[in-house]
Design a protein around this motif. Structure first.
Motif, PDB file in Angstrom:
ATOM      1  N   VAL A 138      38.794  36.718  58.499  1.00 25.64           N
ATOM      2  CA  VAL A 138      40.253  36.637  58.396  1.00 25.64           C
ATOM      3  C   VAL A 138      40.820  37.883  59.074  1.00 25.64           C
ATOM      4  O   VAL A 138      40.610  39.005  58.595  1.00 25.64           O
ATOM      5  CB  VAL A 138      40.718  36.568  56.923  1.00 25.64           C
ATOM      6  N   GLU A 139      41.498  37.697  60.186  1.00 22.83           N
ATOM      7  CA  GLU A 139      42.008  38.821  60.967  1.00 22.83           C
ATOM      8  C   GLU A 139      43.293  39.334  60.322  1.00 22.83           C
ATOM      9  O   GLU A 139      44.408  38.934  60.676  1.00 22.83           O
ATOM     10  CB  GLU A 139      42.241  38.391  62.410  1.00 22.83           C
ATOM     11  N   ALA A 140      43.120  40.213  59.380  1.00 26.93           N
ATOM     12  CA  ALA A 140      44.254  40.765  58.645  1.00 26.93           C
ATOM     13  C   ALA A 140      43.929  42.195  58.245  1.00 26.93           C
ATOM     14  O   ALA A 140      42.841  42.704  58.536  1.00 26.93           O
ATOM     15  CB  ALA A 140      44.549  39.915  57.407  1.00 26.93           C
ATOM     16  N   SER A 141      44.852  42.848  57.606  1.00 21.39           N
ATOM     17  CA  SER A 141      44.637  44.214  57.131  1.00 21.39           C
ATOM     18  C   SER A 141      44.738  44.235  55.603  1.00 21.39           C
ATOM     19  O   SER A 141      45.817  44.000  55.050  1.00 21.39           O
ATOM     20  CB  SER A 141      45.689  45.156  57.721  1.00 21.39           C
TER      21      SER A 141
ATOM     22  N   PRO B 100      40.595  43.413  56.681  1.00 23.78           N
ATOM     23  CA  PRO B 100      39.888  42.186  57.045  1.00 23.78           C
ATOM     24  C   PRO B 100      39.134  41.617  55.838  1.00 23.78           C
ATOM     25  O   PRO B 100      38.769  42.348  54.925  1.00 23.78           O
ATOM     26  CB  PRO B 100      38.916  42.650  58.140  1.00 23.78           C
ATOM     27  N   SER B 101      38.943  40.323  55.844  1.00 21.15           N
ATOM     28  CA  SER B 101      38.206  39.664  54.771  1.00 21.15           C
ATOM     29  C   SER B 101      37.498  38.454  55.349  1.00 21.15           C
ATOM     30  O   SER B 101      37.544  38.212  56.563  1.00 21.15           O
ATOM     31  CB  SER B 101      39.154  39.250  53.637  1.00 21.15           C
TER      32      SER B 101
ATOM     33  N   ASN C 160      36.438  34.143  54.697  1.00 20.49           N
ATOM     34  CA  ASN C 160      36.521  32.873  53.986  1.00 20.49           C
ATOM     35  C   ASN C 160      35.164  32.187  54.089  1.00 20.49           C
ATOM     36  O   ASN C 160      34.586  32.115  55.186  1.00 20.49           O
ATOM     37  CB  ASN C 160      37.595  31.964  54.596  1.00 20.49           C
TER      38      ASN C 160
ATOM     39  N   SER D 116      34.388  41.523  50.493  1.00 23.59           N
ATOM     40  CA  SER D 116      35.536  42.437  50.581  1.00 23.59           C
ATOM     41  C   SER D 116      35.218  43.784  49.959  1.00 23.59           C
ATOM     42  O   SER D 116      35.774  44.810  50.357  1.00 23.59           O
ATOM     43  CB  SER D 116      36.750  41.813  49.873  1.00 23.59           C
TER      44      SER D 116
ATOM     45  N   TRP E  58      37.298  40.183  67.628  1.00 22.40           N
ATOM     46  CA  TRP E  58      38.342  41.007  67.005  1.00 22.40           C
ATOM     47  C   TRP E  58      37.718  42.064  66.100  1.00 22.40           C
ATOM     48  O   TRP E  58      38.093  43.241  66.179  1.00 22.40           O
ATOM     49  CB  TRP E  58      39.278  40.101  66.204  1.00 22.40           C
ATOM     50  N   TYR E  59      36.794  41.648  65.262  1.00 23.57           N
ATOM     51  CA  TYR E  59      36.183  42.588  64.323  1.00 23.57           C
ATOM     52  C   TYR E  59      35.366  43.629  65.073  1.00 23.57           C
ATOM     53  O   TYR E  59      35.503  44.839  64.810  1.00 23.57           O
ATOM     54  CB  TYR E  59      35.306  41.842  63.326  1.00 23.57           C
TER      55      TYR E  59
ATOM     56  N   GLY F 281      38.625  45.594  64.729  1.00 26.12           N
ATOM     57  CA  GLY F 281      39.318  44.930  63.629  1.00 26.12           C
ATOM     58  C   GLY F 281      38.861  45.407  62.270  1.00 26.12           C
ATOM     59  O   GLY F 281      39.605  45.332  61.275  1.00 26.12           O
TER      60      GLY F 281
ATOM     61  N   ALA G 285      41.306  47.705  60.652  1.00 22.95           N
ATOM     62  CA  ALA G 285      42.693  47.255  60.518  1.00 22.95           C
ATOM     63  C   ALA G 285      43.285  47.652  59.161  1.00 22.95           C
ATOM     64  O   ALA G 285      42.572  47.762  58.175  1.00 22.95           O
ATOM     65  CB  ALA G 285      42.754  45.744  60.688  1.00 22.95           C
TER      66      ALA G 285
END
Length: 251
Positions: A146-149, A151-152, A154, A189, A243-244, A248, A251
């Motif tokens: 999951v490309e977020a800040s 990262p996690s 699914n 996570s 990305w990671y 990433g 992030a």
């Protein structure tokens, strides 16, 4: 109990016959052991008051079953420590199997609680049974970054198409009913932050490829132990994510 011995033995024999055939769900529920011999409540008392009670002679057997799980890890999720024994067929619905060892599966508290006393209605509804099911003969556990800040990941269960439909359905049902997607996402996570410092150094020294190479080595190391685990799915997803690997992770 002596008068009910034949009923207990018969129940175990049927269990041992049906286990390899994946037909444990066909065992008929019962309110007691034999007609008026031993009630479900009495079997429950025998289990909690004698079989699993610390300091009793039978507690040695209880502990031996718990210790049968490799590395003390729950075979239902493959990630958390053994805390108890789970009745694969619930003792409330199958009192004759309350103290039958083959019906007792080492389990973590979360898997035991999530499984509850549900009774399958078909082969595809059954939870996986560690004593009878081999689901490590193909890759079925996968993850997506999951490309977020921050990262996690699914997680999802996607068994091989070549597997028989009931086997595929059982793996998916087991994964979903025991909420393993949430569990594995939480575990990953918790681990991802501890990897940042090393990955920052690798990115600065050798770019994204250096990060990917390092993650690939960790992936291969985990694959030597087993084929499906939340760590393997995690590392495979991280390796595949440009990305990671490109930063990433920070992030």
């Amino acid at each position: 109990m002596e008068r009910a011995r034949g009923n207990l033995v018969a129940a175990e024999i049927e269990y041992l016959q049906r286990g390899p055939l994946k037909t444990l769900y066909e065992i008929v529920e019962a309110g007691d052991v034999g007609p008026g011999l031993v009630s479900a409540g009495e079997m429950e008392g025998l289990y909690t008051g004698t079989f699993s009670r610390k300091g009793t002679q039978s507690r040695d057997l209880y502990d031996k079953i718990k210790q049968g799980a490799p590395n003390g890890i729950c075979p239902l999720c493959g990630s958390q420590q053994i805390k108890t024994l789970d009745h694969y067929l619930a003792k409330t619905k199958h009192p004759a199997l309350t103290i039958t060892p083959i019906n007792l599966v080492p389990s973590c508290s979360d898997c035991n609680k999530a499984k509850g006393d549900s009774q399958a209605a078909a082969d595809s509804d059954q939870h996986l049974h560690p004593y009878f099911d081999d689901v490590d003969d193909g890759e079925w556990l996968f993850a997506t970054v999951v490309e977020a800040s921050p990262p996690s990941l699914n997680y999802r269960a996607d068994p091989p198409a070549a597997w028989p439909a009931p086997k595929r359905e059982r793996v998916i049902a087991h994964f979903e009913n025991l909420a393993h997607g949430f569990l594995f996402a939480a575990l990953s996570s918790d681990q991802l932050p501890s990897m940042r410092t090393r990955l920052r150094r690798l990115l600065a020294a050798g770019g994204a490829q250096a990060v990917r190479n390092h993650l690939s080595e960790d992936l291969e190391g985990h694959k030597e132990e087993r084929r499906n685990s939340w760590q393997i799915a995690m590392y495979a997803a991280l390796v595949a994510s440009d990305w990671y690997c490109g930063g990433g992770f920070d992030a």
